[in-house]
Structure formats: structure tokens, C-alpha cells
Design a protein around this motif. Structure first.
Motif, short mmCIF file in Angstrom:
data_model
loop_
_atom_site.label_atom_id
_atom_site.label_comp_id
_atom_site.label_asym_id
_atom_site.label_seq_id
_atom_site.Cartn_x
_atom_site.Cartn_y
_atom_site.Cartn_z
N TYR A 116 0.86 -1.19 0.00
CA TYR A 116 0.00 0.00 0.00
C TYR A 116 0.89 1.24 0.00
O TYR A 116 0.78 2.10 0.86
N SER A 117 1.78 1.31 -0.97
CA SER A 117 2.80 2.37 -0.99
C SER A 117 2.19 3.76 -1.00
O SER A 117 2.64 4.66 -0.29
N ARG A 118 1.14 3.94 -1.79
CA ARG A 118 0.54 5.28 -1.88
C ARG A 118 -0.07 5.71 -0.54
O ARG A 118 0.16 6.84 -0.08
N ALA A 119 -0.80 4.79 0.09
CA ALA A 119 -1.38 5.11 1.40
C ALA A 119 -0.29 5.31 2.44
O ALA A 119 -0.39 6.18 3.32
N CYS B 287 9.68 -0.11 7.44
CA CYS B 287 10.36 -0.68 6.27
C CYS B 287 11.21 -1.89 6.66
O CYS B 287 11.55 -2.71 5.79
N THR B 288 11.58 -1.99 7.94
CA THR B 288 12.34 -3.16 8.39
C THR B 288 11.48 -4.41 8.42
O THR B 288 12.01 -5.52 8.50
N ASP C 169 14.31 -3.76 -2.65
CA ASP C 169 14.54 -2.43 -3.24
C ASP C 169 13.46 -1.44 -2.83
O ASP C 169 13.74 -0.26 -2.59
N ARG C 170 12.22 -1.94 -2.75
CA ARG C 170 11.13 -1.04 -2.34
C ARG C 170 11.31 -0.59 -0.90
O ARG C 170 11.11 0.59 -0.58
N SER C 171 11.72 -1.50 -0.03
CA SER C 171 11.94 -1.14 1.37
C SER C 171 13.08 -0.14 1.49
O SER C 171 13.00 0.82 2.27
N LEU C 172 14.14 -0.31 0.70
CA LEU C 172 15.27 0.62 0.76
C LEU C 172 14.88 2.00 0.23
O LEU C 172 15.22 3.02 0.85
#
Length: 1091
Positions: A525-528, A553-554, A573-576
Motif C-alpha cells: 500500500y505504498s501510496r497510502a 520498512c524493516t 529495493d522497495r523497502s530501501l
């Protein structure tokens, strides 16, 4: 293994149900992960397989989908390369295998008549219901892949063309795809014989309603409070259903909703089942299938039940529950989150003060984490799938606070894990082992095998160590034909559940944290996620909790699965990237607040500058003399410091708000020293340090207010005041964040002492160097400014075109000291080198003029003018060096005195190279030297063979040209300024330093050459006395004084030597004459000494 087992061949004790549940549940999550990635890949135009978007295959794909699952090879225009794309097909084959094993296990459970009760055999019941839901979700997710028929059909088509026959699994696979077009409808038929699902679900009737309470009921029960009953604070948290206390509410709702949809018959026959069903329908409008894939409960259930005879009441119940959920669920969950914020804050605060309570109150911690996680996931899911017009209940600007307290509790568990382990090792051996032994002893019937197992448990628990652990398995006693049936010994089952929880506290703390508080769903839910972060930063009271977003993100890597390793890089990569973005935004926000505070402080510091006190002094003088100035009613100017006078504590200034906001945000940045994400370490403080360095650099250059068009620049003293105010604010940051602000100062200020900074941008050193050279000294050369030795400053001369700046305000000793403070020794060295470059160019021009063929009079004037320019530059450098020496004497007095002592005691016989090294050291400290090392370096590049002769001739030319100065009107000497308005007094410095440098380069005798120069100059000036033309000799006395100045300036010449060349009586008479003439009013006005 066959898909079904006959009941007669079953041996319940050897079925290993617990192991099968564990393996299949894990495999099911892996299969869900793969199906999810296939669905996302097919839905993304960039990731979609090329054969699905190939225009050449479009007709073939449509034909295969239309005829699916029938096989008809009507043409062979399909590329055989499709065989290469078999991954998706292979995944669907795995579904068949998984489906076979699930069906086999469900049939085995029915045949063995396994007993399920969440309060008695928790793990077995949970695993059973999880498997049912996972299987259901998997089939539903598979049905959502629109291209599933095209993928499977194309692969089989290519396989048949390649091998001459269809894939052997294709018929079953194709039939499964067709059968599960409507997966829930098909599974409702499939689950008719599996009545054990109802038994397991009905055991939730005491657990689920107790968990699904309102915030007011939680508040009245003082849920999760450690201080509500201080007398029992040290007592261990106990419950008959320990694992059920932290069981996910979201998981239970999925069990109930999907379970009763599949086994819906019980809804018409059992009121308890109907109550559970309706309660679950009233709590949510959608459930999570997997990650961000959701299932809209009411619509799907209504569509299924509306076509079943006798289910009209159930359809009406669904509609009522939907209305209830839409109108009340949002408010109920909002109030829960509000309660949990305060409850978790209290719990985290108490545990941070008394971490020893983590032992007895561990259950409270995991309950709090589970409750909060459920509410956060509910909000995330429903905010992305809103089904009502009002969205207020789905926007929570304080969600960061709840996440923050969850992270705080997680940090306590990780930090004090050994404390909890020691506590529960002692608890297991000292209490649980004793109670379990008593229960076993009191069993009316205990067969030998079960007795051995129980005795082993007791013995292991008694001798338990921190590095050991046990996991009792109640599956063996849950089958109907077990000798020791768990259904008949519920207390034993509940005790085993408690023991399992306690053993998890010893050896599975990390797994428990993942089970109760994993929020990796935010990854999908990156946008939220980003929107929540922005809302958090915009609200000052919540910015202190903004660190919770990078910490989340961890969690992301915990959602990966070994069956889908290819997504690890994508999620990693998304978490970083998200963590980097969050930390960068936090640092930017803090930097902006600090910049605003610095701006305010610079404004306040500017009010204290001396230039602002003139009006106050004028008002005071006029008041004393009773003069009325200014307009009546003109508001009186506020004095500095008024802003600190408060009449009311409630008055809040802009500076107060900025400091409050900064302290809140800095708390967040300083919360953790670092965090590790996918083997990458992030340090939040370094983000702030980096941004402060960049902003400080830009601010310093910006505060010079340099305008290239108008050649305006801030006075060094004013810039220094602003920089000090800025640095004072930055130093105060150390009170908020543990960063080394000295490192920031060193990095930034040292770069400002160079010509360009690390980004290739101009620095204050280059700006001020260019301004002094191109603006101030150029105006001196043009005759608009003169150097006044008495004032040790450059002063504007009255001219027709007034200059836009006052030279004295940029060149007096206080300004030069400020400049030295700003540029430091390195910057002043760069300034000196730039000055020396200009001198070297003038010397080169002098040599050209000496070789030129122009008239003697013109050549003489040209040489003297250029020598005067050199003298002016050297005078300016002398001011800069003196200011540098004063500044360094304040900062490093002992080092400066050591250098000075070293310079003063160089033996005369010392080698010139050694002496030049000492002079270079001394010059860097601002000390005057007999031979200027910078000038030597600048002039040494000009080295033709006859350079020595040219240097000698240059000195001769200057000496014989000096009498021409007497005819210049501006050559009049003024005792008040101790110089001449045309700056010819600077010739003394130029002649001495140029001669010393040139004859050092060419290894000549400086003293001998200067003696020769003095003799020639004296002889030339004595000839002026024989001139009868008054125009030619109008300023003869003023020019005579140059000889005295040259001797006074030179370390190589003496007054005795001058006396031998030029009668002292002439010098005395010359001084008398110029002092007498300077006392005339006309002369005083001429030299700007009177208005």
C-alpha cells in the motif's frame, strides 16, 4: 499417496497431523505468493509476458481462450518459443498437487474424527482453520488472473506442436480452471462433507465476541493497564486461553466469514453460528485475501446465498449487517485506535521505566501488539476500499503515534529478551512443571505411552535452560480414538496451551513479534503509506512519531517466501527506497525548520549591529538639546530584546513554534542510532547532518548578498555576525540530536576557505577575493580611492561620480579582521596568491615598458603608475596580513608566538631555501617578512636569461623617474593621512618588496641593489632643487619624503645610509613645509578633513 483414505486403514496415532498442517500452511502461503506475483505481472503492461501482447498471437490467444480447455491445433502460427514461458504453467501444476494434499488431509481429519476447540487444542485448531482459509484464498486469487486460460492454453498448444501430444496434466488442470470459475460456489459443494469446520468455528463463540468489543468496554475493563491495580503489578498475567488472548482478530474474522460461507448449512440450524457470522459481517466491509487483494464480504455472500432456496433470511441478515458495518464500523474502529494509542503509550512508558515487568506481563505486550496491528491493518484495507461517501472515519492523522508505540514495545522485547527468557525458564521449571505433574498424576486413565510422553515433558521442563526449548504437540491426543482424549481432559489441554506460550517466551520471541506485530502489508500500500507519512509531518504534534515509518520498512522482508525468491529483490529495493525517502524527507523538514530559526536569529543579531544605534544616539542627543525632530505621532522604534519580554505565558511567537516543531521532529530523528534493512544500514542522524552541511554552505554564500551586476557585497563584519548567529543555532541542535555539529562546521567552513566547494560552486573566499580585486582595488587604480596609512584603511576621494560603496567600511582594520575570521589562513592565502598574480602581471608590463620605444617622460609616468598600483596591492595585502595575525593571536597565541620567535632568530648565514620555508610559515601566520615568499613564487615564473639585468635596469628606471612626481598636483603630502592622495606613498612598499623578491630569485645582493637605488633616487631628487620651473617643482617637498618612507619601510636600509646620500636637513625642511601647508583651510578641505 491417494487422495482419499479408507477409514479402516487409518491409524490415527501415525497420521502426523500437526506436521502436515505446518507444511501445508507454509506451502499454501508460498503458493499464494507465487499466484499474487503472477497476477501482478499479468496486470502490469511492463511486466506482462511478451507472448500475451504480441499482435501476431492475438487471434490465436482469442481462439484458445474461446475453446478452452478443448485442444484444437487448427494452424501452426504459434511460435514454439512459448515453451520457454513455462513458469506460470508450472505454478498452476503445483496448485493441483497442493489441492490434492489439502483434500487428502481434510478427508483424513474427518475420518479420524479429530476434536477441534480453539480454547483446548489451540495450535491444531488454528492450523486447521488457517489451512481452510489459505486454500480458499488461493483458489479465489487464481480465479482473478484474467490471463490464466491464455497462459495454460498457449503452453499446452506449443507443447502439442513440439511433442505431438498434450501435456499429461493438462486435462485435470484445464478442468480445474473451468470448475473454479466461481471458486466459492464450487468450494461450497466441495466442503459439504467437512463438518469439522463448523466444530472448529463454534469454539470461537467465547473468544471472538470477547475480542470484538467496543473501546468503551475496553476502557471500563482497563484493558492492558499495568497501573490500574498496583498491588498485582508483579503477578504474572494468567488466562485459561493464553494464546487466544493475542490471536489476530483479522484472522478470526476470515475464519468465520469464509468458514460459514463454505459450510453454510449450520447458519440455519445453529443460533450461535449465526451470531458469530453476523458479528463478523458487522465489523468489516472487506477482508484481506492476500496482501492488497481484498474480498468484499457482503456482495459476495449475497450473490452466493440469493440463489439458494430457503436463504432469504440470510440474505436479509447480510443486507442489515452491511448497513451496520457502513454506518458504525468506521467509528468503532476509530475509537479503538484512540484507546489503543493511550493504552500502548502507558504500557511502553511503564516498561521503559521497569523493564523487569516484561517477564510477568509479557502477555499484555503481545496482546497490545496484536490489537494495534489488527486496527492498523483494518484501517489500511478499508481506506483503500471505501464504500461510503463520508471518509472521516478512514483518515487517521494520528496513526503514526500508534505505530510508534508498537515499535517501542517491539524494541523493549528485543532489548530485554534475555530478561524474559530467564523469567520463563524459571517459571516453566518452578511452576508449570509442578502443575502439569499434578494434572498427570490426577488423571483417572493414563495409558503407558501417554504417561511416558507427559513424564518426559515434566522432566524436560524441570531441567530447562535458556538455550533449550520444548513445543508440546496436542494433535496426538485430539483424535477420537486416542487413549487419552483431550476432549475429556480440557484442563490438561488448556495447561498445555499455557506451557506452549511460555516456551515461546524462551526460544521464539522473534517469531512472536512477527506473529503479533508484523506490518509488512504496508509494502503493498505504498501510496497510502506515503500519504500517512506526509500527514504525520504536516501535523507538528505527530512529527515526533515520524520515525515509525522508516522503522516499518524493516518489516517488509518478512513477507517474502522461499517459494518465490525472485520477489526478494523487488521488495528489498522497495523497502530501501521508501526508507531512504522517509529519512530524507524528515531531514529536509528539520533542515527547513532550522533554516527558519536561523533566519529569525540572524534578524535579531542584525538589530544589534552598530549601524542601527545611530538613530537612537541621535534621538538621545536631540532630546538633551530639546530639539524636535521627526514627524509627530511617528511610532518609536522598538529596541532589540523587546521580543523576549512576555506579559503572558500563553503568548507564543513564531520562534517558539519553530523550536517546538524542531524539538518534536528531532526526537524522531534521534530515536534510533541506526536501522538495518535488507543488509543495508541507515543512520537517520547522518541524513540530517548531510542536509545541514548543504544548507549551511548555501546560506553562507547567500548571506554575502553578492550582486555581480551592481558589484554589491555584504560587509565582512555583518556577514561574520550572521554566520555566528547561524552557528549558534546549529550548535543548539546538539541539545536535540546526538550529532557532531563541529564536524558540520569543519566540513563547511573549511570548504569556504577554498576557491570552490566540493560541488564546484563559488565560495565566500572566491567572492570576496574577486570583489576586493575587481571592485575596490580597481577603483584605487582609477584614482577614486586612496590608501590612508594613518587610518590603515582605503578611503573614498571626492569625485564627480560617487561610488556605490564606502571603501573605508570594507577595508578598515575591523573589517579586515572579520574577513580573516571568515576566510581563515587558507582563504587569506588564496587572497594573497590572487594579489600576487596581479602584481606579477604588472611587473611583466613594467619590463615591456622598459623595452618600449615611447618617450622617456611617458615611460617614466607609466612605470611609476604601475609601481604605485603594485604598492597599493601590497598595502592592501599588508592590511590583510596584519588582520590575520591579530585573529590568529587570539585563537592560537602560543603557536603564533612560537612561529614569530622562530622567524626572528634565523641566522643570517642560513641557506636561502631554508629561510624561504620559514618565511612561508611566517607569512601563513600573518607575520611580516623581509622577503615576501608569495611574491617570490609569483615572480619566479618570469625567468629569461637576462632577467637579472632587466631587474637592475627596472630599479634604475624607477629611481631616475621619481622626480617627475613633483610636477603632479595630487602628489601633495598630507600629514593627517600620512600619505599622498595619488597613493605614491605606496611606492615605498613596492620598491622594497619588488627589489627583495627579484634579487632573491636571481641570487643577487638585495642590500647592495637597494643602496644603489637609494643613491640614484637621491641624486635624481636633488636635481629638482636646481629646477626654476615652479610647475615642475610644485610638490618637491612631498616627493622628498618618499626617500624617508623607503628607508623606514626597508629592513635593508638605514637612516645613516640615507644621510650619506641625501642631506637630512632637506628632509626636515620638507616635513616642516608640508605640515605648514596642511594647516591652511583650503588644504584641509582638499584632503576631506573638513566638510
Amino acid at each position: 499417496m491417494s487422495a482419499t483414505l479408507s477409514r479402516g486403514s487409518l491409524q490415527p496415532g501415525q497420521q502426523k497431523l500437526a506436521e502436515k498442517f505446518t507444511i501445508l500452511n507454509d506451502r499454501g502461503i508460498g503458493m499464494l505468493t507465487r499466484v499474487y506475483n503472477i497476477k501482478k505481472a499479468c496486470g502490469d503492461p511492463k511486466a506482462k509476458p511478451s507472448y500475451l501482447i504480441d499482435k501476431n498471437l492475438e487471434s490465436a490467444v482469442k481462439f484458445i481462450v474461446r475453446k478452452f480447455p478443448a485442444v484444437e491445433t487448427r494452424n501452426n502460427n504459434v511460435s514454439l518459443s512459448i515453451v520457454l514461458y513455462c513458469e506460470m504453467y508450472t505454478n498452476t501444476l503445483l496448485f493441483l498437487c497442493f489441492q490434492d494434499h489439502v483434500c487428502e488431509l481434510l478427508n483424513t481429519i474427518d475420518a479420524c474424527q479429530v476434536f477441534f476447540d480453539i480454547t483446548v487444542n489451540f495450535d491444531l485448531t488454528k492450523n486447521y482453520l488457517d489451512l481452510v482459509v489459505t486454500y480458499t484464498n488461493l483458489m479465489m486469487l487464481l480465479s482473478r488472473i484474467e490471463e490464466r486460460k491464455a497462459i495454460i492454453g498457449l503452453y499446452n498448444y506449443a507443447h502439442e506442436m513440439t511433442h505431438g501430444s498434450s501435456d499429461r496434466e493438462y486435462p485435470r488442470l484445464g478442468q480445474m480452471i473451468v470448475d473454479y470459475e466461481n471458486p466459492l460456489k464450487k468450494m461450497m459443494e466441495e466442503f459439504v462433507p467437512h463438518g469439522k469446520v463448523n466444530n472448529a468455528l463454534l469454539s470461537l463463540q467465547m473468544v471472538y465476541p470477547r475480542r470484538n468489543l467496543s473501546a468503551d468496554q475496553w476502557r471500563n475493563a482497563q484493558l492492558l493497564s499495568l497501573i490500574s491495580a498496583p498491588s498485582t503489578m508483579l503477578n504474572p498475567a494468567q488466562s485459561d486461553t493464553m494464546p487466544c488472548e493475542y490471536l489476530s482478530l483479522d484472522a478470526m474474522e476470515k475464519w468465520i466469514v469464509f468458514g460459514f460461507i463454505l459450510c453454510h448449512g449450520v447458519l440455519n440450524s445453529d443460533q450461535a453460528a449465526l451470531s458469530l457470522w453476523k458479528l463478523a459481517l458487522q465489523s468489516s466491509t472487506c477482508l484481506c485475501l492476500f496482501r492488497d487483494e481484498v474480498f468484499h464480504i457482503h456482495k459476495a455472500a449475497e450473490d452466493l446465498f440469493i440463489n439458494i432456496r430457503g436463504y432469504n433470511k440470510r440474505v436479509n441478515d447480510i443486507k442489515e449487517c452491511k448497513e451496520q458495518a457502513l454506518s458504525h464500523a468506521g467509528l468503532m474502529h476509530r475509537e479503538r485506535r484512540k484507546f489503543l494509542r493511550s493504552a500502548l503509550k502507558e504500557l511502553a512508558t511503564v516498561l521503559s521505566d521497569q523493564p523487569g515487568l516484561l517477564g510477568p506481563k509479557a502477555l499484555f505486550v503481545f496482546m497490545a501488539l496484536s490489537f494495534a496491528r489488527d486496527e492498523i491493518i483494518w484501517l489500511l484495507r478499508h481506506a483503500d476500499n471505501i464504500q461510503k461517501k463520508s471518509t472521516d472515519d478512514f483518515i487517521d492523522k494520528h496513526i503514526a503515534e500508534l505505530i510508534f508505540y508498537m515499535e517501542e514495545l517491539r524494541a523493549h522485547v528485543r532489548k530485554y529478551g534475555p530478561v524474559m527468557q530467564r523469567y520463563y525458564v524459571q517459571y516453566l521449571s518452578g511452576f508449570d512443571a509442578v502443575v502439569l505433574n499434578e494434572l498427570v498424576q490426577n488423571l483417572s486413565v493414563c495409558p503407558e505411552d501417554e504417561s511416558i510422553i507427559m513424564s518426559s515433558f515434566v522432566n524436560t521442563m524441570t531441567s530447562l535452560g535458556v538455550k533449550q526449548g520444548i513445543q508440546p504437540n496436542t494433535a496426538y491426543t485430539s483424535v477420537s480414538k486416542a487413549s487419552l482424549g483431550i476432549a475429556d481432559h480440557r484442563e490438561l489441554g488448556k495447561m498445555m496451551n499455557t506451557i506452549i506460550f511460555h516456551t515461546k517466551m524462551v526460544d521464539s520471541l522473534v517469531e512472536m513479534l512477527v506473529e503479533t506485530s508484523d506490518l509488512s502489508i504496508f509494502c503493498f500500500y505504498s501510496r497510502a503509506f506515503e500519504k500517512m507519512f506526509q500527514q504525520c509531518l504536516e501535523l507538528p504534534s505527530q512529527s515526533r512519531h515520524s520515525i515509525s515509518f522508516p522503522l516499518l520498512c524493516t518489516h517488509f522482508m518478512s513477507c517474502t517466501h522461499e517459494l518465490c525468491p525472485e520477489e526478494r529483490h523487488h521488495i528489498g529495493d522497495r523497502s530501501l527506497s521508501l526508507c531512504n525517502m522517509f529519512l530524507d524527507e524528515m531531514a529536509k523538514q528539520a533542515r527547513n525548520l532550522i533554516t527558519d530559526i536561523c533566519t529569525e536569529q540572524c534578524t535579531l543579531s542584525d538589530q544589534l549591529l552598530p549601524k542601527h544605534c545611530a538613530k537612537t544616539i541621535s534621538q538621545a542627543v536631540n532630546k538633551k538639546s530639546k530639539k524636535q525632530t521627526g514627524k509627530k505621532g511617528e511610532p518609536e522604534r522598538e529596541k532589540p530584546g523587546v521580543e523576549s519580554m512576555r506579559k503572558n505565558r500563553l503568548l507564543v511567537t513564531n520562534l517558539d513554534k519553530l523550536h517546538t516543531a524542531l524539538s518534536e521532529l528531532c526526537f524522531s530523528i534521534n530515536y534510533v542510532p541506526n536501522m538495518v534493512i535488507w543488509e543495508h544500514t541507515f543512520t537517520p542522524r547522518e541524513y540530517l547532518t548531510s542536509h545541514l552541511e548543504i544548507r549551511f554552505t548555501k546560506s553562507i554564500v547567500g548571506m554575502t548578498m553578492y550582486n555581480q551586476a551592481t558589484q554589491e557585497i555584504a560587509k565582512p563584519s555583518e556577514l561574520l555576525t550572521s554566520v555566528r548567529a547561524y552557528m549558534t543555532v546549529l550548535q543548539s541542535i546538539e541539545n536535540y540530536v546526538q550529532i557532531d555539529i563541529t564536524r558540520v562546521f569543519n566540513n563547511v567552513l573549511l570548504q569556504q576557505t577554498q576557491h570552490l566547494d566540493s560541488h564546484g560552486e563559488p565560495t565566500i573566499t572566491s567572492l570576496y577575493t574577486n570583489w576586493y580585486l575587481e571592485t575596490l582595488l580597481r577603483q584605487v587604480s582609477n584614482g577614486h580611492i586612496a590608501y590612508f596609512p594613518a587610518m590603515k584603511a582605503f578611503v573614498n576621494l571626492p569625485t564627480e561620480n560617487e561610488l556605490t560603496f564606502n571603501a573605508e567600511e570594507y577595508s578598515d582594520i575591523s573589517e579586515m579582521r572579520s574577513l580573516s575570521e571568515l576566510l581563515g589562513p587558507y582563504g587569506m592565502k588564496f587572497l594573497s596568491e590572487s594579489l600576487m598574480w596581479h602584481i606579477s602581471s604588472q611587473v611583466a608590463e613594467l619590463k615591456v615598458r622598459g623595452h618600449g620605444g615611447q618617450g622617456l617622460q611617458v615611460a617614466a609616468q607609466s612605470v611609476l603608475k604601475r609601481m604605485t598600483i603594485i604598492g597599493v596591492i601590497l598595502s592592501f595585502r599588508s592590511l590583510a596580513q596584519e588582520a590575520l595575525r591579530d585573529v590568529l593571536s587570539c585563537h592560537i597565541p602560543f603557536l603564533v608566538s612560537s612561529v614569530e620567535d622562530f622567524k626572528d632568530h634565523i641566522p643570517r648565514e642560513t641557506d636561502m631555501k631554508v629561510a624561504m620555508n620559514v618565511y612561508e610559515l611566517s607569512s601563513a601566520a600573518g607575520l611580516p617578512c623581509e622577503i615576501d615568499p608569495a611574491l617570490v613564487v609569483a615572480l619566479s615564473s618570469q625567468n629569461p636569461e637576462e632577467e637579472y639585468k632587466i631587474a637592475c635596469l627596472l630599479m634604475v628606471f624607477v629611481a631616475v623617474s621619481m622626480p617627475t612626481l613633483a610636477s603632479n598636483v595630487m602628489s601633495q603630502y598630507s600629514p593627517a593621512i600620512e600619505g599622498h592622495c595619488n597613493n605614491i606613498h605606496c611606492l615605498a612598499k613596492a620598491i622594497n618588496q619588488i627589489a627583495a623578491a627579484l634579487f632573491t630569485i636571481h641570487k643577487g645582493s638585495i642590500e647592495d641593489r637597494l643602496k644603489e637605488f637609494l643613491a640614484l633616487a637621491s641624486s635624481s631628487l636633488l636635481k629638482i632643487g636646481q629646477e626654476t620651473d615652479k610647475t615642475t617643482t610644485r610638490n618637491r617637498e612631498s616627493v622628498y619624503l618618499l626617500l624617508d618612507m623607503i628607508v623606514q619601510e626597508s629592513p635593508f636600509l638605514t637612516m645613516d645610509l640615507l644621510e650619506s646620500c641625501f642631506p637630512y636637513v632637506l628632509l626636515r625642511n620638507a616635513y616642516h613645509a608640508v605640515y605648514k601647508q596642511s594647516s591652511l583651510p583650503s588644504e584641509r578641505k582638499r584632503f576631506c578633513l573638513e566638510p
